[in-house]
Write an enzyme that holds these catalytic residues in place. Structure first.
Site, short mmCIF file in Angstrom:
data_model
loop_
_atom_site.label_atom_id
_atom_site.label_comp_id
_atom_site.label_asym_id
_atom_site.label_seq_id
_atom_site.Cartn_x
_atom_site.Cartn_y
_atom_site.Cartn_z
N CYS A 1 0.94 -0.93 -0.19
CA CYS A 1 0.27 0.11 -0.02
C CYS A 1 0.84 1.07 0.10
O CYS A 1 0.63 2.39 -0.88
CB CYS A 1 -1.18 0.11 1.27
SG CYS A 1 -0.35 -0.28 2.49
N HIS B 1 -2.63 1.37 7.07
CA HIS B 1 -3.32 1.68 5.42
C HIS B 1 -3.21 2.55 4.67
O HIS B 1 -4.11 3.43 5.77
CB HIS B 1 -4.34 0.54 4.93
CG HIS B 1 -5.18 0.09 3.97
ND1 HIS B 1 -3.48 -0.61 2.68
CD2 HIS B 1 -5.64 0.55 2.85
CE1 HIS B 1 -4.36 -0.15 1.68
NE2 HIS B 1 -5.62 0.28 1.13
N HIS C 1 -5.71 2.17 -4.21
CA HIS C 1 -4.75 1.71 -3.71
C HIS C 1 -4.29 0.11 -4.09
O HIS C 1 -4.89 -0.07 -4.74
CB HIS C 1 -5.25 1.36 -2.35
CG HIS C 1 -6.71 0.32 -2.06
ND1 HIS C 1 -6.73 0.31 -1.15
CD2 HIS C 1 -7.27 0.54 -2.58
CE1 HIS C 1 -7.83 -0.95 -0.79
NE2 HIS C 1 -8.35 -0.72 -2.01
#
Length: 369
Positions: free
Chosen positions: A283, A332, A344
């Site tokens: 991420c 995240h 993402h």
């Protein structure tokens, strides 16, 4: 003598009690089996468990990334310190050699300075402490001795600093190994859960995952088309400043827009923990790579990227290209893509894609720059 009487037969009441007890035992056994954590999970239970393991794996991945970044930094610092120590020691040796040449010449002429003898047989610091009484030493020799003393003190400090960083580096390498094991452990647990499902159930979960990703991608594509039309209409009407305050219809522009476009070019690239591109990403690897293409350097981890700009807690104020941070521990990160969508790298087993932000607990956005 042994008795040969026939054993007494159980009464009907006793039989009934025994039967009821046995039935209860069977029921309890069945209930225990049903509650057995090792029992085969349902498809929905398996998905919930796997998602949890993947989330925990990503937490460990970000910690791994942080430890790796720290290790690389420490390795560079230790290398530079060791180079400086080596160069400093070389300078000290040259200064000592120069004084040694003077001592040799004086010895040959039979006139070795007592002060120089002191220098060659003891620590220069000790010499300097007594130097006020040694007016026999020439000004040039005294200056050289001072230089040696200063350089030795600096060398001592640098060696101590290098030793401290080496110890820190060793601890960081240990932490790196622990986080790597943690990631691999969580991924193994997820695989174990999936392996308990039938091939058909696994295929159904995969199809569900792809369907959700495709839906999000279609929504994002449609919104991008709407944004383009709105921008074109605004230009024709001469209203170049009109935009929605919600951020949902603000066209991507500037460095944030360039980063978003760069990330969009990697849609379909696989998630690989610890990866920073250009063919695979985790991420924070995706967001740091995307902004690098726009000429902006971000920190490596999601927790650090949370401090790489101005925080935006009102989701309605987000603009395309802003970083978006999810989960309470900020493990995240993605790029806001407009219309409540995030672009993402979700987790292991997925690819870079658009997804509804509502699928994850939003914490805040970050406007870089």
């Amino acid at each position: 003598m042994a008795s040969h009487r026939r054993p007494k037969q159980p009464s009907r009441t006793r039989v009934t009690v025994l039967t009821a007890t046995a039935a209860a035992a069977v029921a309890l056994s069945a209930q225990a089996a049903h509650a057995d954590p090792g029992a085969k999970p349902t498809k929905s239970e398996a998905k919930e468990k796997v998602d949890k393991f993947y989330e925990e794996a990503e937490q460990a991945t970000e910690k791994f990334n942080g430890a790796k970044q720290k290790q690389e930094k420490l390795e560079k610092e230790v290398g530079e310190l060791q180079d400086r120590v080596a160069r400093g020691q070389e300078d000290v040796n040259k200064l000592r050699d120069g004084l040694g040449s003077v001592a040799t010449a004086q010895y040959r002429s039979g006139s070795v300075d007592p002060s120089l003898q002191l220098l060659l047989s003891s620590d220069p610091d000790s010499y300097l402490q007594r130097a006020s009484t040694l007016n026999q030493v020439s000004a040039k020799q005294a200056e050289t001795l001072k230089q040696i003393s200063v350089k030795q003190r600096v060398l001592k400090q640098q060696r101590e600093e290098a030793a401290g960083k080496l110890a820190d580096l060793e601890a960081t390498r240990k932490a790196l190994g622990e986080q790597k094991s943690a990631v691999q452990g969580k991924l193994a647990e997820a695989r174990d859960v999936l392996n308990q499902l039938t091939e058909k159930e696994r295929a159904e979960l995969e199809a569900q995952e792809k369907a959700e990703a495709a839906k999000s991608a279609a929504e994002a594509k449609e919104q991008a088309k709407d944004d383009s039309s709105a921008q074109e209409g605004s230009s024709k009407s001469g209203d170049s400043g009109s935009s929605s305050s919600s951020g949902k219809h603000v066209p991507a522009s500037g460095r944030a827009g360039a980063a978003l476009n760069a990330a969009a070019s990697k849609i379909g690239s696989p998630y690989v923990w610890g990866a920073t591109g250009p063919s695979s990403f985790d991420c924070s690897g995706l967001t740091s790579w995307a902004y690098a293409q726009a000429g902006v350097t971000l920190d490596r981890t999601s927790q650090a990227q949370a401090n790489n700009g101005t925080r935006i807690y009102d989701q309605s104020q987000l603009q395309p290209g802003d970083l978006v941070i999810f989960y309470g521990d900020q493990h995240h990160v993605g790029l806001y893509a407009g219309n409540g969508q995030v672009l993402h790298a979700p987790r292991t087993g997925t690819v870079v894609r658009y997804e509804a932000m509502s699928n994850m607990p939003f914490q805040f956005g970050v406007r870089v720059g």
